[in-house]
Scaffold this motif. Structure first.
Motif, PDB file in Angstrom:
ATOM      1  N   LEU A  24      24.076 -51.619 -20.847  1.00  0.00           N
ATOM      2  CA  LEU A  24      25.126 -51.484 -22.009  1.00  0.00           C
ATOM      3  C   LEU A  24      25.336 -50.082 -21.940  1.00  0.00           C
ATOM      4  O   LEU A  24      26.781 -49.453 -22.102  1.00  0.00           O
ATOM      5  CB  LEU A  24      24.455 -51.381 -23.454  1.00  0.00           C
ATOM      6  N   CYS A  25      24.624 -49.245 -21.286  1.00  0.00           N
ATOM      7  CA  CYS A  25      25.157 -47.562 -21.095  1.00  0.00           C
ATOM      8  C   CYS A  25      25.947 -47.377 -19.762  1.00  0.00           C
ATOM      9  O   CYS A  25      26.453 -46.191 -19.721  1.00  0.00           O
ATOM     10  CB  CYS A  25      23.836 -46.816 -20.872  1.00  0.00           C
ATOM     11  N   LYS A  26      26.489 -48.251 -19.124  1.00  0.00           N
ATOM     12  CA  LYS A  26      27.056 -48.077 -17.914  1.00  0.00           C
ATOM     13  C   LYS A  26      26.602 -46.835 -17.190  1.00  0.00           C
ATOM     14  O   LYS A  26      27.280 -45.792 -16.766  1.00  0.00           O
ATOM     15  CB  LYS A  26      28.565 -47.793 -18.323  1.00  0.00           C
ATOM     16  N   PRO A  27      25.530 -47.055 -16.406  1.00  0.00           N
ATOM     17  CA  PRO A  27      24.737 -46.040 -15.915  1.00  0.00           C
ATOM     18  C   PRO A  27      25.527 -45.531 -14.683  1.00  0.00           C
ATOM     19  O   PRO A  27      25.586 -44.108 -14.534  1.00  0.00           O
ATOM     20  CB  PRO A  27      23.521 -46.500 -15.330  1.00  0.00           C
ATOM     21  N   LYS A  28      26.343 -46.248 -13.927  1.00  0.00           N
ATOM     22  CA  LYS A  28      27.142 -45.706 -12.709  1.00  0.00           C
ATOM     23  C   LYS A  28      28.192 -44.834 -13.039  1.00  0.00           C
ATOM     24  O   LYS A  28      28.325 -43.594 -12.912  1.00  0.00           O
ATOM     25  CB  LYS A  28      27.723 -46.934 -12.004  1.00  0.00           C
ATOM     26  N   GLY A  66      26.214 -42.531 -22.757  1.00  0.00           N
ATOM     27  CA  GLY A  66      25.540 -43.997 -22.842  1.00  0.00           C
ATOM     28  C   GLY A  66      25.880 -44.791 -24.116  1.00  0.00           C
ATOM     29  O   GLY A  66      26.288 -45.937 -24.426  1.00  0.00           O
ATOM     30  N   SER A  67      25.972 -43.752 -25.355  1.00  0.00           N
ATOM     31  CA  SER A  67      25.936 -44.504 -26.657  1.00  0.00           C
ATOM     32  C   SER A  67      27.659 -44.892 -26.648  1.00  0.00           C
ATOM     33  O   SER A  67      27.956 -45.963 -27.119  1.00  0.00           O
ATOM     34  CB  SER A  67      25.829 -43.385 -27.565  1.00  0.00           C
ATOM     35  N   ASN A  72      31.682 -49.267 -26.435  1.00  0.00           N
ATOM     36  CA  ASN A  72      32.521 -49.897 -25.692  1.00  0.00           C
ATOM     37  C   ASN A  72      32.443 -51.433 -25.363  1.00  0.00           C
ATOM     38  O   ASN A  72      33.325 -52.092 -25.781  1.00  0.00           O
ATOM     39  CB  ASN A  72      33.033 -49.047 -24.480  1.00  0.00           C
ATOM     40  N   HIS A  73      31.149 -51.760 -25.116  1.00  0.00           N
ATOM     41  CA  HIS A  73      30.825 -52.908 -24.864  1.00  0.00           C
ATOM     42  C   HIS A  73      30.933 -53.871 -26.357  1.00  0.00           C
ATOM     43  O   HIS A  73      31.156 -54.988 -26.099  1.00  0.00           O
ATOM     44  CB  HIS A  73      29.265 -53.171 -24.452  1.00  0.00           C
ATOM     45  N   LEU A  74      30.441 -53.263 -27.423  1.00  0.00           N
ATOM     46  CA  LEU A  74      30.321 -53.766 -28.766  1.00  0.00           C
ATOM     47  C   LEU A  74      32.027 -54.355 -29.073  1.00  0.00           C
ATOM     48  O   LEU A  74      32.445 -55.269 -29.172  1.00  0.00           O
ATOM     49  CB  LEU A  74      29.914 -52.944 -29.653  1.00  0.00           C
ATOM     50  N   ILE A  75      32.722 -53.312 -28.885  1.00  0.00           N
ATOM     51  CA  ILE A  75      34.264 -53.410 -29.432  1.00  0.00           C
ATOM     52  C   ILE A  75      34.994 -54.417 -28.355  1.00  0.00           C
ATOM     53  O   ILE A  75      35.809 -55.263 -28.646  1.00  0.00           O
ATOM     54  CB  ILE A  75      35.023 -52.190 -29.331  1.00  0.00           C
ATOM     55  N   PHE A 104      21.098 -49.619 -31.097  1.00  0.00           N
ATOM     56  CA  PHE A 104      20.979 -48.878 -30.080  1.00  0.00           C
ATOM     57  C   PHE A 104      22.185 -47.826 -29.864  1.00  0.00           C
ATOM     58  O   PHE A 104      21.600 -46.766 -29.738  1.00  0.00           O
ATOM     59  CB  PHE A 104      20.938 -49.897 -28.692  1.00  0.00           C
ATOM     60  N   ALA A 105      23.126 -48.265 -29.941  1.00  0.00           N
ATOM     61  CA  ALA A 105      24.211 -47.220 -29.622  1.00  0.00           C
ATOM     62  C   ALA A 105      24.127 -46.119 -30.572  1.00  0.00           C
ATOM     63  O   ALA A 105      24.317 -44.886 -30.396  1.00  0.00           O
ATOM     64  CB  ALA A 105      25.494 -47.751 -29.631  1.00  0.00           C
ATOM     65  N   LEU A 106      24.180 -46.543 -31.885  1.00  0.00           N
ATOM     66  CA  LEU A 106      24.025 -45.332 -32.909  1.00  0.00           C
ATOM     67  C   LEU A 106      22.980 -44.345 -32.937  1.00  0.00           C
ATOM     68  O   LEU A 106      23.138 -43.265 -32.894  1.00  0.00           O
ATOM     69  CB  LEU A 106      24.296 -45.976 -34.338  1.00  0.00           C
TER      70      LEU A 106
END
Length: 305
Positions: A24-28, A66-67, A72-75, A104-106
């Motif tokens: 979810l945090c798009k680590p790359k 990451g948040s 972004n994943h949610l929307i 998690f994001a918040l």
């Protein structure tokens, strides 16, 4: 039997769930952002190693980034489900449901901003919050669906990390980090549009107005060449105003020439592999360019000390 998302999540192991939250945090993407923040921190004081900013500053910036990625994943979850590149992401597959993802994001974003505000400085926290809102809300929630210039306009939010790294050390906004922001800003279109060309059918299917889907591949390839040319010019500004020695402009011209080669090849060659080759090179380009700037800065500091 129909399998509901919460049923799938209940069968997911702890390690799989942890990997899903990490995704979810798009680590790359976050790693590249932290690298550019690191550059800002190192350039802010080449004669010292800003340990506090390097550890706590980067941690707070990474948490906020990451948040923003998780939001972004949610929307984008409905769009992601319709695109081959993104349909295996944690929310479309049901590994993580919307409620826990939002919490998690918040929580991650709030923790990162509090860390920056209390342990680094308020300026960095405010700028990081503005970047988070710019990417997660303005770009993802509005611009991405509203205009084919979404990447150009929204790219400013993703360009902020060098400035964040600089302010984490100095608590001031100065010319050099602003120039680094501008470099990433003009680098973003020729970095992302080749990927969009490669995934053009995905964007058409999802009805996202990315430039290749709205104006065609040929127009987009010309735009990539235009922005690459503009980018090369912008990268030379730090040298032209006397902020570097000879190492950085030599690297900027060499790497810029290579990027122009890729852009021209993508424009004139019928080989369909050039967009992705250009996309991959664009990542190498920004890493090497900023690395050369750090080497240049430390060499100048050593010679003048």
């Amino acid at each position: 039997m129909i399998r509901l998302p919460h049923m799938e999540a209940s069968r997911t192991s702890g390690s799989e769930l942890a990997r899903a939250y990490l995704e979810l945090c798009k680590p790359k993407v976050v790693m590249v952002m932290i690298f550019t923040a690191l550059v800002g921190e190192l350039l802010a004081d080449p004669l010292a190693l800003p340990i506090r900013a390097l550890i706590l500053g980067n941690l707070g910036i990474a948490m906020a980034a990451g948040s923003a990625a998780a939001i972004n994943h949610l929307i984008d979850q409905r769009l992601d489900a319709r695109m081959a590149r993104t349909r295996r992401r944690p929310i479309p597959t049901g590994l993580i449901s919307s409620g826990p993802a939002l919490v998690f994001a918040l929580a991650l974003g709030a923790a990162g901003l509090i860390l920056l505000y209390t342990l680094i400085n308020p300026l960095t926290a405010v700028l990081t919050f503005a970047s988070l809102i710019g990417y997660a809300v303005i770009y993802t929630g509005f611009l991405k669906r509203a205009t084919s210039q979404n990447i150009v306009i929204g790219g400013l939010a993703g360009a902020a990390p060098p400035l964040l790294g600089w302010t984490a050390v100095t608590d001031r906004i100065e010319a050099l980090p602003v120039l680094l922001v501008m470099i990433i800003f003009v680098w973003t279109p020729p970095h992302f549009w080749p990927l969009a060309i490669h995934r053009i059918e995905d964007y058409r299917r999802a009805e996202v107005p990315m430039l290749p889907a709205t104006h065609g591949e040929v127009h987009t390839r010309w735009q990539v060449l235009f922005y690459t040319t503009l980018m090369v010019a912008v990268t030379l500004v730090p040298a032209l105003i006397g902020l570097t020695s000879f190492i950085y402009p030599a690297a900027a011209l060499t790497l810029g020439g290579m990027f122009l080669f890729y852009s021209i090849a993508m424009l004139v060659s019928p080989d369909p592999s050039w967009p992705m080759r250009t996309f991959r090179f664009s990542i190498t380009y920004i890493l090497l360019l900023f690395g050369a700037l750090v080497i240049d800065s430390y060499l100048m500091a050593a010679l003048l000390s």
